[in-house]
Design a protein around this motif. Structure first.
Motif, short mmCIF file in Angstrom:
data_model
loop_
_atom_site.label_atom_id
_atom_site.label_comp_id
_atom_site.label_asym_id
_atom_site.label_seq_id
_atom_site.Cartn_x
_atom_site.Cartn_y
_atom_site.Cartn_z
N GLU A 87 0.94 4.07 -2.81
CA GLU A 87 0.66 5.48 -2.50
C GLU A 87 1.86 6.37 -2.81
OE1 GLU A 87 -0.81 5.25 1.48
OE2 GLU A 87 -2.81 4.62 0.83
N GLY A 121 -0.12 5.96 -7.04
CA GLY A 121 -1.32 6.50 -6.41
C GLY A 121 -1.30 7.99 -6.19
N ARG A 122 -0.18 8.65 -6.52
CA ARG A 122 -0.14 10.09 -6.28
C ARG A 122 0.68 10.78 -7.36
NH1 ARG A 122 4.26 11.29 -1.68
NH2 ARG A 122 4.69 13.02 -3.06
N THR A 141 0.84 -1.20 0.00
CA THR A 141 0.00 0.00 0.00
C THR A 141 0.87 1.26 0.00
OG1 THR A 141 -1.63 -1.24 1.26
CG2 THR A 141 -1.93 1.14 1.18
#
Length: 315
Positions: free
Chosen positions: A179, A183-184, A175
């Motif tokens: 992230e 994810g960003r 995760t």
């Protein structure tokens, strides 16, 4: 890791006196009998080669000096690599990768990313003995940014070396990687570096699996699109080493031989250094991945005594 097979074993009927006599004979008179030198050195373990070097010095002369006079080119480089204790050879290669203009980060990564914690501690100690320099300080001054942070993290020698997998941690790390990357906007490299430098290989494999479920992207593809330059190569190397170190080395050998020109230094480094650990397994991986045997690839790319030496080490 796993079931790894070497190509070079300690020679059972080792007779150091017979060996030094045969090497002396091969170097005396007009011309050198290179094949005799290959037959001996490629069939002795690194420890036995150290005994040969010491005995030769005691009875005749400095073997390295003798061979430097008699041999030349890549063949000479290969033979001299075999006469260094493996850790001394590794620290010479680390220094060479940083000396002069530009740094060969691929070599730093190949050596540091595949080293155990014990190896790293020995590299630091021997680097200082051989070069009277501090390995960490040299790496810090020769690299920059996140590459420096990653290599410095590897230099701490604090990777978990157990074979235990913590599924909860794998999920947390996957995760965090997601992230930090896809994810960003922008990539938080310190998260990538910390996880890749400290977790054990089985733990990383579990993390990559969960990452792929989470993101629908293979971790190597994510690194490809999220990072660039040297850092990208470092991350990809670490992921490949975690997944399958022998396949990583097979790739390095293939890269050293493909296209125009051959990177003989990399051939020497991997074939000599891995011969007593996992070169037989690397050969298997090479054949599986490239549909050609490593020995056939060497036959095509290299020539003369250098080719004969590499083939002899590959057995």
């Amino acid at each position: 890791m796993g079931n790894c097979q070497p190509t070079v074993f300690p020679y059972e009927d080792f007779d150091v006196v017979a060996d030094i006599k045969a090497i002396r004979k091969a170097c005396k008179g007009f011309g050198t009998d290179e094949q005799a030198i290959i037959d001996i050195l490629a069939n002795r373990s690194a420890a036995q080669r150290q005994e040969i070097k010491a005995a030769y010095f005691e009875k005749y002369d400095d073997l390295v000096d003798v061979l430097k006079k008699e041999l030349s080119g890549n063949f000479e480089n290969g033979i001299l690599a075999m006469l260094d204790p493996p850790v001394i050879y590794a620290v010479k290669e680390l220094r060479k990768a940083m000396k002069g203009a530009g740094t060969d980060e691929d070599v730093l990564v190949e050596i540091l990313c595949t080293a155990t914690n014990a190896d790293i501690a020995m590299f630091k100690e021997c680097y200082f003995q051989v070069h009277e320099r501090d390995l960490e300080a040299d790496i810090e001054s020769d690299t920059s940014g996140e590459v420096r942070n990653l290599l410095t993290a590897l230099m701490q020698g604090i990777r978990d070396e157990s074979y235990e997998v913590d599924e909860d941690l794998a999920e947390q790390d996957a995760t965090a990687l997601f992230e930090a990357g896809e994810g960003r906007f922008g990539t938080d490299e310190s998260t990538f570096s910390h996880i890749l430098a400290t977790r054990n290989y089985l733990q990383l494999q579990a993390t990559f699996k969960i990452y792929e479920q989470l993101s629908g992207t293979e971790i190597l593809d994510a690194i490809e699109s999220e990072t660039s330059g040297t850092l990208k190569r470092c991350y990809k190397a670490l992921v490949r080493v975690a997944k399958n170190p022998q396949l990583y080395f097979a790739r390095r050998l293939h890269e050293a031989m493909k296209g125009a020109g051959t990177d003989e230094d990399t051939l020497i480094r991997i074939i000599v250094c891995r011969s007593e650990y996992d070169l037989e397994t690397i050969k298997d991986m090479y054949l599986e991945k490239y549909d050609v045997s490593l020995k056939d690839a060497i036959r095509d790319e290299c020539g003369g005594d250098f080719k004969r030496l590499l083939l002899a080490i590959c057995h």
